[in-house]
Write an enzyme that holds these catalytic residues in place. Structure first.
Site, short mmCIF file in Angstrom:
data_model
loop_
_atom_site.label_atom_id
_atom_site.label_comp_id
_atom_site.label_asym_id
_atom_site.label_seq_id
_atom_site.Cartn_x
_atom_site.Cartn_y
_atom_site.Cartn_z
N HIS A 159 -8.03 25.83 19.09
CA HIS A 159 -7.53 24.84 18.13
C HIS A 159 -8.65 24.17 17.36
O HIS A 159 -9.07 23.06 17.71
CB HIS A 159 -6.75 23.76 18.89
CG HIS A 159 -5.45 24.23 19.44
ND1 HIS A 159 -4.27 24.19 18.73
CD2 HIS A 159 -5.15 24.77 20.63
CE1 HIS A 159 -3.29 24.68 19.45
NE2 HIS A 159 -3.79 25.04 20.62
N CYS A 213 -3.38 29.71 18.04
CA CYS A 213 -2.66 29.66 19.31
C CYS A 213 -1.24 30.24 19.19
O CYS A 213 -1.09 31.44 19.09
CB CYS A 213 -2.68 28.23 19.84
SG CYS A 213 -2.52 28.17 21.60
N GLU A 269 -8.45 22.64 14.68
CA GLU A 269 -7.93 21.40 14.06
C GLU A 269 -8.01 20.21 15.02
O GLU A 269 -7.80 19.08 14.61
CB GLU A 269 -6.49 21.63 13.58
CG GLU A 269 -5.39 21.59 14.63
CD GLU A 269 -5.33 22.84 15.52
OE1 GLU A 269 -6.19 23.74 15.38
OE2 GLU A 269 -4.42 22.89 16.37
N1 GLN Z 1 1.70 28.67 25.18
C1 GLN Z 1 2.16 28.55 23.83
C2 GLN Z 1 3.05 29.72 23.43
O1 GLN Z 1 3.15 30.65 24.15
C3 GLN Z 1 1.00 28.46 22.87
C4 GLN Z 1 0.20 27.22 23.20
C5 GLN Z 1 -0.36 26.51 21.98
O2 GLN Z 1 -0.03 26.80 20.84
N2 GLN Z 1 -1.19 25.52 22.26
O3 GLN Z 1 3.66 29.69 22.40
#
Ligand code: GLN
Length: 191
Positions: free
Chosen positions: A168, A78, A170
């Site tokens: 994710h 992410c 995890e």
């Molecule tokens: N929206 C977050 C970002 O732009 C990422 C979201 C996340 O890691 N769950 O950094």
């Protein structure tokens, strides 16, 4: 095997739990000296802008970038994927820039801010995918393998030593993605 987890911001504890379940040593990277001796690195979810600022402030940014370019296995989820991306869509920021993909932040908009689905991830069949204000990949450069896609959007990639996921792993009970990462580290240690 020592796996470092960037622990300056975001969802790092969850990755630690999975690694420990798999019998790997999880090392929290909070300052420069923690990064001295790791065999792999996890860049967790969280807030990519804050993480990038902290990496610079703690003088970890250059060390992490050169280690990844030198082949250190990295699993980025992410916000971590956003940190690795060579380019961000509709955004001039570039952080580590080691992974030849273009990534769109908060790509699913507000209504689909968080959702779950299932898909294959590389050789792993039927994996639970948890998305939280997730990015997706809008373009992949040469040599990038698509590991996962949902609704025609690329949400998981691998390029050499770098695995980047919009979701994710995890935050599920399924450890197969982390096992894949540990195999990647073993492969490099054996080489
Ligand atoms: N929206 C977050 C970002 O732009 C990422 C979201 C996340 O890691 N769950 O950094």
């Amino acid at each position: 095997m020592r796996v470092g987890i960037l622990a300056v911001q975001g969802a790092f504890i969850e990755h630690e739990r999975v690694l420990r379940r798999l019998g790997a040593d999880a090392v929290e990277i909070r300052q420069r000296r923690d990064f001295a001796d790791v065999d792999g690195l996890i860049l967790p979810g969280g807030e990519s802008t804050a993480q990038a600022l902290l990496l610079k402030k703690l003088e970890l940014f250059d060390d992490v970038r050169s280690a990844v370019l030198d082949g250190l296995p990295v699993l980025a989820t992410c916000a971590g994927l956003i940190l690795l991306a060579r380019k961000l869509d509709r955004d001039d920021a570039v952080h580590l820039g080691t992974l030849p993909v273009t990534v769109r932040r908060n790509a699913y908009g507000r209504q689909l801010g968080s959702f779950e689905t299932r898909s294959s991830v590389g050789d792993i069949a039927d994996f639970p995918l948890v998305f939280i204000r997730a990015p997706f990949v809008t373009e992949t450069g040469p040599g990038v393998d698509v590991l996962a896609s949902v609704g025609g959007r690329t949400v998981g990639v691998r390029y050499e030593n770098q695995i980047g996921l919009a979701f994710h792993p995890e935050m599920t009970d399924d450890v197969r993605v982390h096992e894949m990462f540990i195999r990647l580290i073993r492969g490099r240690l054996g080489a």
